[in-house]
Design an enzyme around this catalytic site. Structure first.
Site, PDB file in Angstrom:
ATOM      1  N   LYS A   1       7.103  26.155  43.593  1.00 37.49           N
ATOM      2  CA  LYS A   1       6.509  25.144  43.080  1.00 37.49           C
ATOM      3  C   LYS A   1       7.121  23.964  43.345  1.00 37.49           C
ATOM      4  CE  LYS A   1       1.909  26.257  41.624  1.00 37.49           C
ATOM      5  NZ  LYS A   1       0.765  25.459  42.054  1.00 37.49           N
TER       6      LYS A   1
ATOM      7  N   CYS B   1     -23.290  12.487  24.235  1.00 31.77           N
ATOM      8  CA  CYS B   1     -21.708  12.405  23.783  1.00 31.77           C
ATOM      9  C   CYS B   1     -21.760  11.956  22.326  1.00 31.77           C
ATOM     10  CB  CYS B   1     -20.748  11.552  24.456  1.00 31.77           C
ATOM     11  SG  CYS B   1     -19.226  11.406  23.591  1.00 31.77           S
TER      12      CYS B   1
ATOM     13  N   CYS C   1     -19.693   8.554  21.307  1.00 36.44           N
ATOM     14  CA  CYS C   1     -20.193   7.375  21.964  1.00 36.44           C
ATOM     15  C   CYS C   1     -20.787   6.668  20.924  1.00 36.44           C
ATOM     16  CB  CYS C   1     -21.136   7.509  22.987  1.00 36.44           C
ATOM     17  SG  CYS C   1     -20.088   7.789  24.592  1.00 36.44           S
TER      18      CYS C   1
ATOM     19  N   ALA D   1     -10.046  20.957  25.201  1.00 37.33           N
ATOM     20  CA  ALA D   1     -10.872  19.934  24.816  1.00 37.33           C
ATOM     21  C   ALA D   1     -12.439  20.337  24.976  1.00 37.33           C
ATOM     22  CB  ALA D   1     -10.640  18.498  25.409  1.00 37.33           C
TER      23      ALA D   1
ATOM     24  N   HIS E   1     -10.117  11.602  22.434  1.00 41.28           N
ATOM     25  CA  HIS E   1      -9.773  11.771  20.945  1.00 41.28           C
ATOM     26  C   HIS E   1      -8.618  12.631  20.591  1.00 41.28           C
ATOM     27  CE1 HIS E   1     -12.150  15.636  22.179  1.00 41.28           C
ATOM     28  NE2 HIS E   1     -11.401  15.987  21.114  1.00 41.28           N
TER      29      HIS E   1
ATOM     30  N   GLN F   1      -6.643  14.948  17.124  1.00 42.85           N
ATOM     31  CA  GLN F   1      -7.391  15.491  15.778  1.00 42.85           C
ATOM     32  C   GLN F   1      -6.147  15.904  14.978  1.00 42.85           C
ATOM     33  OE1 GLN F   1      -9.629  19.250  16.516  1.00 42.85           O
ATOM     34  NE2 GLN F   1      -9.434  18.838  18.822  1.00 42.85           N
TER      35      GLN F   1
ATOM     36  N   CYS G   1      22.161  15.979  12.509  1.00 39.41           N
ATOM     37  CA  CYS G   1      20.710  16.174  13.027  1.00 39.41           C
ATOM     38  C   CYS G   1      20.980  16.808  14.346  1.00 39.41           C
ATOM     39  CB  CYS G   1      19.924  15.321  12.789  1.00 39.41           C
ATOM     40  SG  CYS G   1      18.543  15.225  13.600  1.00 39.41           S
TER      41      CYS G   1
ATOM     42  N   CYS H   1      19.504  14.274  16.651  1.00 42.25           N
ATOM     43  CA  CYS H   1      20.405  13.303  17.057  1.00 42.25           C
ATOM     44  C   CYS H   1      21.430  13.729  18.142  1.00 42.25           C
ATOM     45  CB  CYS H   1      20.990  12.497  15.943  1.00 42.25           C
ATOM     46  SG  CYS H   1      19.637  11.655  14.733  1.00 42.25           S
TER      47      CYS H   1
HETATM   48 ZN   LIG Z   1     -18.560   9.484  24.752  1.00 38.75          ZN
HETATM   49 ZN   LIG Z   2      18.122  13.050  13.919  1.00 36.46          ZN
END
Ligand SMILES: [Zn+2]
Ligand SMILES: [Zn+2]
Ligand SMILES: [Zn+2]
Length: 332
Positions: free
Chosen positions: A22, A39, A42, A159, A165, A167, A195, A198
């Site tokens: 690929k 929907c 909406c 979805a 949206h 969640q 960390c 970091c």
């Molecule tokens: Zn909608």
């Molecule tokens: Zn950190």
């Protein structure tokens, strides 16, 4: 020659296997079909969702009416239920508890056709601040140990509704994936007193090979050992363990970085379906020097198959250096 790479946080190995043929341009997913039809997200259909928990209403319209810009409602088919006690118990050697939790939907825009990447910066910032506000509110409920904010965009990403949206699910336990990261970050901190995120940021910004977006406040990178092609992580450059501990004024930069990253992914990969997940430190724990919140964005380009399920290995046909180059070159 395929390469085995180890993720330094979770110690998970991935197989980077470019032999499988690929190239970035082969990922084009083809035209998206909009299902149309009714929907519940909406404007005008506010009574088709459970009553709203909170909404941004620029014109101060009444709850559960039109006039909102962002609306948070309980999931109509929740994975977990908000009422009740956990009642943890045993059944012989097996552990179980009641399915207590919160499952909320953040309806990101009243516009059925708008995608997160295309909303105004202020609007994206308001969505991110809504995540923060919901986490801060649910944090008061000590039954909840973790909140996972996530987005499934498109059917390939799981979805069930196409209206944009995200969640959140608040759980009474810390999810396993998160525990793996917490454990790895803890080991690193024990050894080096730094960390690991970091450290990763420092090294990635120095080499630049896997950097997609670099701002003073936030950075988007392709991780060294990504499970999936074009897997992208977004992190604050300043160390902070809890997403919700980020001061509100820092959400503008986050919105800019998230939007640019999503736009680059959309442009490079022809608007793919994707998931993002927010990994943050456990809700009820104090700030930690060991862990660093981040957002993981995963375009849905491959399927997890038998080998992955059986082994915990992932086969990724696109090296992150090539993915990063491709995203940096994407036309915006
Ligand atoms: Zn909608
Ligand atoms: Zn950190
Ligand atoms: Zn993570």
């Amino acid at each position: 020659m395929p390469e085995l790479r180890k993720d330094p946080i979770t110690n998970r190995w991935v197989i980077i296997s470019t032999e499988r043929g690929k190239r970035p341009g082969d990922w084009l997913v083809g035209p998206k079909v909009r299902s149309g039809g009714f929907c519940p997200f909406c404007p005008g259909n506010e009574d088709k969702t459970p009553p709203e928990i909170v909404a941004l209403r620029p014109n101060s319209s009444a709850p559960n009416t039109t006039g909102w810009s962002i609306r948070v409602v309980p999931n109509k088919f929740p994975a977990l239920q908000i009422e009740g006690d956990l009642n943890p118990r045993g059944e012989g050697l097996y552990d179980l508890m009641n399915g207590v939790g919160a499952h909320e939907v953040i309806i990101e825009t009243p516009n059925h056709l708008a995608e997160l990447a295309d909303l105004s910066l202020d609007h994206v910032q308001d969505i991110l601040l809504t995540y923060r506000a919901r986490i801060l509110d649910l944090k008061n409920d000590t039954r909840f140990k973790y909140i996972l904010v996530f987005k499934n965009r498109g059917t390939a990403a799981g979805a069930s509704l196409e209206h944009s949206h995200s969640q959140l699910i608040a759980t009474p336990i810390i999810p396993k994936r998160v525990q793996e990261e917490l454990f790895g970050a803890h080991q690193h901190f024990e050894l080096k007193e730094r960390c690991i995120y970091c450290d990763i940021l420092r090294q990635e910004l120095h080499s630049g090979k896997r950097v997609v977006v670099a701002r003073a406040d936030y950075v988007a990178i392709e991780p060294f050992a990504p499970r999936f092609p074009f897997e992208t992580w977004l992190l604050p450059t300043r160390h902070v363990s809890h997403f919700e501990a980020t001061e509100p004024e820092l959400y503008h930069g986050l919105a800019v970085t998230l939007q640019e990253t999503l736009q680059r992914i959309s442009s490079a990969l022809d608007d793919p379906h994707y998931n993002f997940i927010l990994h943050t430190f456990p809700l009820q724990e104090p700030a930690s020097l060991e862990y660093h919140w981040h957002l993981e964005i995963i375009p849905k380009l491959t399927r997890v198959a038998g080998f992955e399920w059986g082994s915990g290995f992932y086969i990724n046909p696109t090296p992150p250096e090539i993915a990063a180059q491709h995203l940096r070159d994407a036309r915006l």
